[in-house]
Design a protein around this motif. Structure first.
Motif, PDB file in Angstrom:
ATOM      1  N   THR A 103       0.837  -1.205   0.000  1.00 47.01           N
ATOM      2  CA  THR A 103       0.000   0.000   0.000  1.00 47.01           C
ATOM      3  C   THR A 103       0.869   1.252   0.000  1.00 47.01           C
ATOM      4  OG1 THR A 103      -1.697  -1.229   1.198  1.00 47.01           O
ATOM      5  CG2 THR A 103      -1.903   1.169   1.181  1.00 47.01           C
ATOM      6  N   ALA A 104       1.933   1.241   0.802  1.00 48.79           N
ATOM      7  CA  ALA A 104       2.852   2.384   0.846  1.00 48.79           C
ATOM      8  C   ALA A 104       3.488   2.623  -0.522  1.00 48.79           C
ATOM      9  CB  ALA A 104       3.933   2.152   1.898  1.00 48.79           C
ATOM     10  N   LEU A 105       3.871   1.557  -1.188  1.00 50.60           N
ATOM     11  CA  LEU A 105       4.473   1.702  -2.523  1.00 50.60           C
ATOM     12  C   LEU A 105       3.471   2.232  -3.543  1.00 50.60           C
ATOM     13  CD1 LEU A 105       6.637  -1.550  -2.663  1.00 50.60           C
ATOM     14  CD2 LEU A 105       7.475   0.810  -2.524  1.00 50.60           C
ATOM     15  N   GLN A 106       2.245   1.736  -3.480  1.00 55.60           N
ATOM     16  CA  GLN A 106       1.222   2.185  -4.428  1.00 55.60           C
ATOM     17  C   GLN A 106       0.864   3.652  -4.208  1.00 55.60           C
ATOM     18  OE1 GLN A 106      -1.369  -1.118  -3.335  1.00 55.60           O
ATOM     19  NE2 GLN A 106      -1.372  -1.793  -5.477  1.00 55.60           N
ATOM     20  N   TRP A 107       0.639   4.021  -2.964  1.00 57.52           N
ATOM     21  CA  TRP A 107       0.296   5.414  -2.676  1.00 57.52           C
ATOM     22  C   TRP A 107       1.498   6.302  -2.977  1.00 57.52           C
ATOM     23  CZ3 TRP A 107      -2.370   7.184   2.515  1.00 57.52           C
ATOM     24  CH2 TRP A 107      -2.805   8.499   2.389  1.00 57.52           C
ATOM     25  N   GLY A 108       2.684   5.836  -2.651  1.00 54.19           N
ATOM     26  CA  GLY A 108       3.891   6.603  -2.923  1.00 54.19           C
ATOM     27  C   GLY A 108       4.072   6.875  -4.411  1.00 54.19           C
ATOM     28  N   ALA A 109       3.797   5.891  -5.241  1.00 57.07           N
ATOM     29  CA  ALA A 109       3.913   6.085  -6.696  1.00 57.07           C
ATOM     30  C   ALA A 109       2.921   7.138  -7.187  1.00 57.07           C
ATOM     31  CB  ALA A 109       3.700   4.761  -7.425  1.00 57.07           C
ATOM     32  N   LEU A 110       1.710   7.104  -6.652  1.00 60.74           N
ATOM     33  CA  LEU A 110       0.714   8.108  -7.018  1.00 60.74           C
ATOM     34  C   LEU A 110       1.145   9.496  -6.540  1.00 60.74           C
ATOM     35  CD1 LEU A 110      -2.064   8.841  -8.192  1.00 60.74           C
ATOM     36  CD2 LEU A 110      -3.063   8.189  -5.975  1.00 60.74           C
ATOM     37  N   ALA A 111       1.646   9.577  -5.314  1.00 59.69           N
ATOM     38  CA  ALA A 111       2.116  10.861  -4.775  1.00 59.69           C
ATOM     39  C   ALA A 111       3.277  11.405  -5.604  1.00 59.69           C
ATOM     40  CB  ALA A 111       2.533  10.702  -3.313  1.00 59.69           C
ATOM     41  N   ASP A 112       4.171  10.522  -6.042  1.00 64.32           N
ATOM     42  CA  ASP A 112       5.291  10.959  -6.879  1.00 64.32           C
ATOM     43  C   ASP A 112       4.792  11.591  -8.179  1.00 64.32           C
ATOM     44  OD1 ASP A 112       7.234  10.118  -5.061  1.00 64.32           O
ATOM     45  OD2 ASP A 112       7.582   8.205  -6.096  1.00 64.32           O
ATOM     46  N   ARG A 113       3.818  10.957  -8.814  1.00 62.46           N
ATOM     47  CA  ARG A 113       3.270  11.505 -10.074  1.00 62.46           C
ATOM     48  C   ARG A 113       2.607  12.858  -9.835  1.00 62.46           C
ATOM     49  NH1 ARG A 113       1.563   6.152 -10.645  1.00 62.46           N
ATOM     50  NH2 ARG A 113      -0.614   6.698 -10.318  1.00 62.46           N
ATOM     51  N   ILE A 114       1.828  12.950  -8.784  1.00 65.65           N
ATOM     52  CA  ILE A 114       1.134  14.209  -8.495  1.00 65.65           C
ATOM     53  C   ILE A 114       2.145  15.293  -8.114  1.00 65.65           C
ATOM     54  CG2 ILE A 114      -0.435  15.337  -6.859  1.00 65.65           C
ATOM     55  CD1 ILE A 114      -2.035  12.648  -6.866  1.00 65.65           C
ATOM     56  N   GLY A 115       3.099  14.953  -7.246  1.00 65.28           N
ATOM     57  CA  GLY A 115       4.113  15.919  -6.827  1.00 65.28           C
ATOM     58  C   GLY A 115       4.944  16.422  -7.990  1.00 65.28           C
ATOM     59  N   GLU A 116       5.338  15.526  -8.880  1.00 64.84           N
ATOM     60  CA  GLU A 116       6.121  15.942 -10.054  1.00 64.84           C
ATOM     61  C   GLU A 116       5.274  16.821 -10.968  1.00 64.84           C
ATOM     62  OE1 GLU A 116       9.247  16.513 -12.715  1.00 64.84           O
ATOM     63  OE2 GLU A 116       9.161  16.040 -10.576  1.00 64.84           O
ATOM     64  N   GLY A 117       4.002  16.516 -11.071  1.00 66.49           N
ATOM     65  CA  GLY A 117       3.106  17.368 -11.856  1.00 66.49           C
ATOM     66  C   GLY A 117       3.023  18.773 -11.285  1.00 66.49           C
ATOM     67  N   PHE A 118       2.908  18.884  -9.967  1.00 65.11           N
ATOM     68  CA  PHE A 118       2.880  20.199  -9.326  1.00 65.11           C
ATOM     69  C   PHE A 118       4.203  20.934  -9.540  1.00 65.11           C
ATOM     70  CE2 PHE A 118      -0.449  19.126  -5.817  1.00 65.11           C
ATOM     71  CZ  PHE A 118      -1.461  19.245  -6.742  1.00 65.11           C
ATOM     72  N   ARG A 119       5.321  20.223  -9.332  1.00 63.38           N
ATOM     73  CA  ARG A 119       6.630  20.848  -9.468  1.00 63.38           C
ATOM     74  C   ARG A 119       6.837  21.381 -10.890  1.00 63.38           C
ATOM     75  NH1 ARG A 119      11.270  20.620 -11.489  1.00 63.38           N
ATOM     76  NH2 ARG A 119      10.923  18.673 -12.584  1.00 63.38           N
ATOM     77  N   THR A 120       6.578  20.560 -11.883  1.00 63.78           N
ATOM     78  CA  THR A 120       6.784  21.006 -13.259  1.00 63.78           C
ATOM     79  C   THR A 120       5.775  22.080 -13.648  1.00 63.78           C
ATOM     80  OG1 THR A 120       5.490  19.161 -14.128  1.00 63.78           O
ATOM     81  CG2 THR A 120       7.877  18.865 -14.022  1.00 63.78           C
ATOM     82  N   GLY A 121       4.571  21.988 -13.128  1.00 58.94           N
ATOM     83  CA  GLY A 121       3.567  23.018 -13.406  1.00 58.94           C
ATOM     84  C   GLY A 121       3.977  24.370 -12.846  1.00 58.94           C
ATOM     85  N   ILE A 122       4.506  24.366 -11.639  1.00 60.81           N
ATOM     86  CA  ILE A 122       4.963  25.620 -11.031  1.00 60.81           C
ATOM     87  C   ILE A 122       6.104  26.218 -11.845  1.00 60.81           C
ATOM     88  CG2 ILE A 122       6.248  26.518  -9.037  1.00 60.81           C
ATOM     89  CD1 ILE A 122       4.358  24.887  -7.275  1.00 60.81           C
ATOM     90  N   VAL A 123       7.058  25.400 -12.240  1.00 59.21           N
ATOM     91  CA  VAL A 123       8.179  25.889 -13.050  1.00 59.21           C
ATOM     92  C   VAL A 123       7.646  26.498 -14.343  1.00 59.21           C
ATOM     93  CG1 VAL A 123      10.204  25.174 -14.403  1.00 59.21           C
ATOM     94  CG2 VAL A 123       9.910  24.339 -12.059  1.00 59.21           C
ATOM     95  N   ALA A 124       6.776  25.780 -15.035  1.00 54.98           N
ATOM     96  CA  ALA A 124       6.264  26.243 -16.327  1.00 54.98           C
ATOM     97  C   ALA A 124       5.414  27.498 -16.195  1.00 54.98           C
ATOM     98  CB  ALA A 124       5.449  25.128 -16.989  1.00 54.98           C
ATOM     99  N   MET A 125       4.552  27.552 -15.198  1.00 56.39           N
ATOM    100  CA  MET A 125       3.623  28.673 -15.082  1.00 56.39           C
ATOM    101  C   MET A 125       4.287  29.944 -14.561  1.00 56.39           C
ATOM    102  SD  MET A 125       0.372  26.546 -13.702  1.00 56.39           S
ATOM    103  CE  MET A 125      -1.085  27.240 -14.447  1.00 56.39           C
ATOM    104  N   ARG A 126       5.421  29.809 -13.912  1.00 51.02           N
ATOM    105  CA  ARG A 126       6.086  30.987 -13.349  1.00 51.02           C
ATOM    106  C   ARG A 126       7.163  31.573 -14.260  1.00 51.02           C
ATOM    107  NH1 ARG A 126       6.796  29.130  -7.080  1.00 51.02           N
ATOM    108  NH2 ARG A 126       4.604  29.338  -6.494  1.00 51.02           N
ATOM    109  N   GLN A 127       7.508  30.911 -15.322  1.00 49.01           N
ATOM    110  CA  GLN A 127       8.557  31.469 -16.157  1.00 49.01           C
ATOM    111  C   GLN A 127       7.966  32.468 -17.148  1.00 49.01           C
ATOM    112  OE1 GLN A 127       9.966  27.637 -17.729  1.00 49.01           O
ATOM    113  NE2 GLN A 127       9.896  28.615 -19.715  1.00 49.01           N
ATOM    114  N   PRO A 128       8.772  33.428 -17.570  1.00 48.33           N
ATOM    115  CA  PRO A 128       8.287  34.436 -18.516  1.00 48.33           C
ATOM    116  C   PRO A 128       7.773  33.794 -19.799  1.00 48.33           C
ATOM    117  CG  PRO A 128      10.443  35.038 -17.634  1.00 48.33           C
ATOM    118  CD  PRO A 128      10.151  33.641 -17.167  1.00 48.33           C
ATOM    119  N   LYS A 129       6.767  34.420 -20.385  1.00 52.64           N
ATOM    120  CA  LYS A 129       6.115  33.865 -21.572  1.00 52.64           C
ATOM    121  C   LYS A 129       7.080  33.661 -22.731  1.00 52.64           C
ATOM    122  CE  LYS A 129       1.911  33.905 -19.933  1.00 52.64           C
ATOM    123  NZ  LYS A 129       1.662  32.771 -19.105  1.00 52.64           N
ATOM    124  N   ASP A 130       8.080  34.521 -22.876  1.00 51.71           N
ATOM    125  CA  ASP A 130       9.003  34.427 -24.012  1.00 51.71           C
ATOM    126  C   ASP A 130      10.269  33.633 -23.695  1.00 51.71           C
ATOM    127  OD1 ASP A 130       9.982  36.319 -22.261  1.00 51.71           O
ATOM    128  OD2 ASP A 130      10.557  37.747 -23.806  1.00 51.71           O
TER     129      ASP A 130
END
Length: 136
Positions: A103-130
């Protein structure tokens, strides 16, 4: 344990709430994450209930959460992309200590996907448009 046919893996709503409770106790004590969360969370029981609903929605596929967590994280400039590695490290520690291994491994894998999505989303949304995209 009773599992609904829609659940991603075998876990109860009570276990989810328990993990969230233990995890946020660790977050509050963390030297890096504690101050960031404390700046934004006024009511810890309310926040933990919200996050419990988020995970129940994500894991058990209950329709008990509505919100836009990406927008919430992006709108807080003190939430940094590098915080997600710390967050995930603490989360994995709690999962491994409090849940059966599978269960820890399954939930951890899901958390990793969600966390990486948040991290990359923050990087992408905060950088200048150009600016060229950041690929890390």
């Amino acid at each position: 344990m009773v599992q609904t046919s829609l659940a991603r893996f075998d876990i109860t709503a009570e276990q989810i709430a328990y993990v969230v409770d233990i995890f946020y106790a660790r977050v509050r004590a963390d030297a890096v994450l504690g101050p960031v969360f404390s700046a934004h969370v006024e009511d810890w029981p309310e926040h933990e209930a919200l996050i419990t609903r988020f995970w129940r929605n994500a894991i058990l596929r209950e329709k008990c959460y509505s919100g836009n967590p990406m927008r919430v994280h992006v709108s807080r400039p003190d939430v940094k992309p590098e915080h997600f590695a710390i967050w995930l490290g603490l989360f994995h520690e709690v999962l491994q200590a409090e849940l059966p291994e599978r269960t820890a491994l399954q939930w951890g894998a899901l958390a990793d996907r969600i966390g990486e999505g948040f991290r990359t989303g923050i990087v992408a949304m905060r950088q200048p448009k150009d600016a060229p995209p950041k690929l890390f």
